[in-house]
Design a protein around this motif. Structure first.
Motif, PDB file in Angstrom:
ATOM      1  N   LYS A 141      36.423  52.824  17.177  1.00  0.00           N
ATOM      2  CA  LYS A 141      35.183  51.504  16.956  1.00  0.00           C
ATOM      3  C   LYS A 141      37.036  50.465  18.173  1.00  0.00           C
ATOM      4  O   LYS A 141      36.427  50.032  18.901  1.00  0.00           O
ATOM      5  CB  LYS A 141      35.746  51.043  15.647  1.00  0.00           C
ATOM      6  CG  LYS A 141      35.131  49.164  15.317  1.00  0.00           C
ATOM      7  CD  LYS A 141      35.301  48.619  14.218  1.00  0.00           C
ATOM      8  CE  LYS A 141      35.347  49.805  12.959  1.00  0.00           C
ATOM      9  NZ  LYS A 141      35.719  48.289  11.790  1.00  0.00           N
ATOM     10  N   LYS A 142      37.842  50.951  17.881  1.00  0.00           N
ATOM     11  CA  LYS A 142      38.997  50.794  18.390  1.00  0.00           C
ATOM     12  C   LYS A 142      38.808  50.307  20.429  1.00  0.00           C
ATOM     13  O   LYS A 142      38.725  49.862  20.949  1.00  0.00           O
ATOM     14  CB  LYS A 142      40.359  50.991  18.040  1.00  0.00           C
ATOM     15  CG  LYS A 142      41.431  50.902  18.797  1.00  0.00           C
ATOM     16  CD  LYS A 142      42.278  49.848  17.554  1.00  0.00           C
ATOM     17  CE  LYS A 142      43.607  49.154  18.412  1.00  0.00           C
ATOM     18  NZ  LYS A 142      45.044  49.031  18.064  1.00  0.00           N
ATOM     19  N   HIS A 143      38.592  52.100  20.012  1.00  0.00           N
ATOM     20  CA  HIS A 143      38.742  52.244  21.849  1.00  0.00           C
ATOM     21  C   HIS A 143      37.131  52.183  22.472  1.00  0.00           C
ATOM     22  O   HIS A 143      37.540  52.517  23.910  1.00  0.00           O
ATOM     23  CB  HIS A 143      39.419  53.313  22.308  1.00  0.00           C
ATOM     24  CG  HIS A 143      40.859  53.120  21.558  1.00  0.00           C
ATOM     25  ND1 HIS A 143      41.230  52.896  22.584  1.00  0.00           N
ATOM     26  CD2 HIS A 143      41.632  53.416  20.943  1.00  0.00           C
ATOM     27  CE1 HIS A 143      43.181  53.048  21.691  1.00  0.00           C
ATOM     28  NE2 HIS A 143      42.898  52.866  20.822  1.00  0.00           N
ATOM     29  N   LYS A 144      36.575  51.990  21.806  1.00  0.00           N
ATOM     30  CA  LYS A 144      34.649  52.533  22.312  1.00  0.00           C
ATOM     31  C   LYS A 144      35.009  53.968  23.423  1.00  0.00           C
ATOM     32  O   LYS A 144      34.040  53.577  24.112  1.00  0.00           O
ATOM     33  CB  LYS A 144      34.103  51.398  23.187  1.00  0.00           C
ATOM     34  CG  LYS A 144      34.594  49.673  22.358  1.00  0.00           C
ATOM     35  CD  LYS A 144      34.478  48.923  23.201  1.00  0.00           C
ATOM     36  CE  LYS A 144      33.757  47.145  23.175  1.00  0.00           C
ATOM     37  NZ  LYS A 144      35.224  47.457  22.615  1.00  0.00           N
ATOM     38  N   PHE A 145      35.144  54.537  22.366  1.00  0.00           N
ATOM     39  CA  PHE A 145      35.404  55.712  22.903  1.00  0.00           C
ATOM     40  C   PHE A 145      34.572  56.567  21.387  1.00  0.00           C
ATOM     41  O   PHE A 145      34.689  57.002  20.843  1.00  0.00           O
ATOM     42  CB  PHE A 145      36.481  56.302  23.020  1.00  0.00           C
ATOM     43  CG  PHE A 145      36.415  57.648  23.428  1.00  0.00           C
ATOM     44  CD1 PHE A 145      37.104  57.478  25.053  1.00  0.00           C
ATOM     45  CD2 PHE A 145      36.422  59.244  23.215  1.00  0.00           C
ATOM     46  CE1 PHE A 145      37.195  58.929  26.287  1.00  0.00           C
ATOM     47  CE2 PHE A 145      36.795  60.445  23.777  1.00  0.00           C
ATOM     48  CZ  PHE A 145      37.179  60.136  25.132  1.00  0.00           C
TER      49      PHE A 145
END
Lengths: 148, 148
Positions: free
Chosen positions: A127-131
DNA sequence: CTGGATGCAAACAATTTGCAAATTC
DNA sequence: GAATTTGCAAATTGTTTGCATCCAG
């Protein structure tokens, strides 16, 4: 040397042929439920089928990895190791590598706790790094009982 | 090109000399707070000091790793990468590797939670398998934002 | 000065590739 | 029979090593 019937279909479906060398190499893994290097696979397969060359071993390992039949590991030794995927699925495990003698120890203890933790971490990281995380590798390095 | 004074002592104490090539290579890391491959270090250092050879780069990377000034990583690309140890200490982090473009993303979020979990796991594994854990590697593999 | 450090080229080790001959379906 | 796969040898790639020369202390 006769593989399970579903194997043929599996190759066929992917557009490949289930040749003798490929069966022989898969057999090595079935007989050796360990992390084998290409060299080790070559030496083992060579005993029964001396005709099979090293290049074929490499090409087959690559193919089997793509097909998901075996898993590829890099323990930082300078070469790769492979393991039957069904073994890994049967008992999910991670690895500890002895930095002195190179021994690789599987462990499957605490796996539930570990998987649960990783799942949560992966969700937060995604979620945080769109990874989009597909896979992970966890290795512990240290000294095995004999080498301490 | 003038390194901090403590550097000289650090080399001296370990019985090594702080030579020009070694300073130049350390400088590359100071200017590039990233995970550099040997080739990348060589190309960078070559711009200012064309005399420095690839072998020296490899020997220096090895030395700096032994001295603990840089850290060595293997992201399964087929070669190694190095990072200034002080960077890693400044902000403890792990890595996510994009399997399409090779980009490596550091993350330091959730690190406390992660370190705490690993510490517990390591303790349990050590006890159960009599394996003295010194180090660990955790890598996540997947697709970065651009490659999804 | 003097031994550790360097540069260059050659050596290595793991893996890949080109291509004609052999297999699989 | 057509197309994939193989074996062999040669090529690549990342890294290491031998050795004469060079430079830091």
């Amino acid at each position: 040397m006769i593989g399970p019937p579903w194997l043929h279909g599996r190759f066929r479906n992917a557009g490949f042929r289930l040749t003798l060398p490929r069966q022989a190499i898969l057999n090595i893994f079935a007989e050796n439920p360990k992390h084998l290097s290409a060299e080790e696979v070559f030496l083992s397969v060579h005993k029964n089928c001396p005709g099979i060359g090293l290049a074929t071993v490499y090409r087959t390992l690559d193919l089997l990895t793509q097909m998901g039949l075996i898993l590829k590991f890099d323990f930082g030794e300078g070469w790769n190791r492979y393991e039957l995927a069904s073994e890994a699925i049967k008992e999910h495990h991670h690895h500890m590598v002895c930095t002195r003698c190179g021994r690789i120890i599987d462990y499957s203890d605490f796996m539930d706790k570990e998987v649960e933790f990783l799942k949560g971490l992966e969700a937060e990281l995604s979620k945080k790094h769109k990874f989009k995380i597909n896979n992970h590798q966890i290795h512990f390095y240290g000294l095995c009982e004999r080498c301490q």
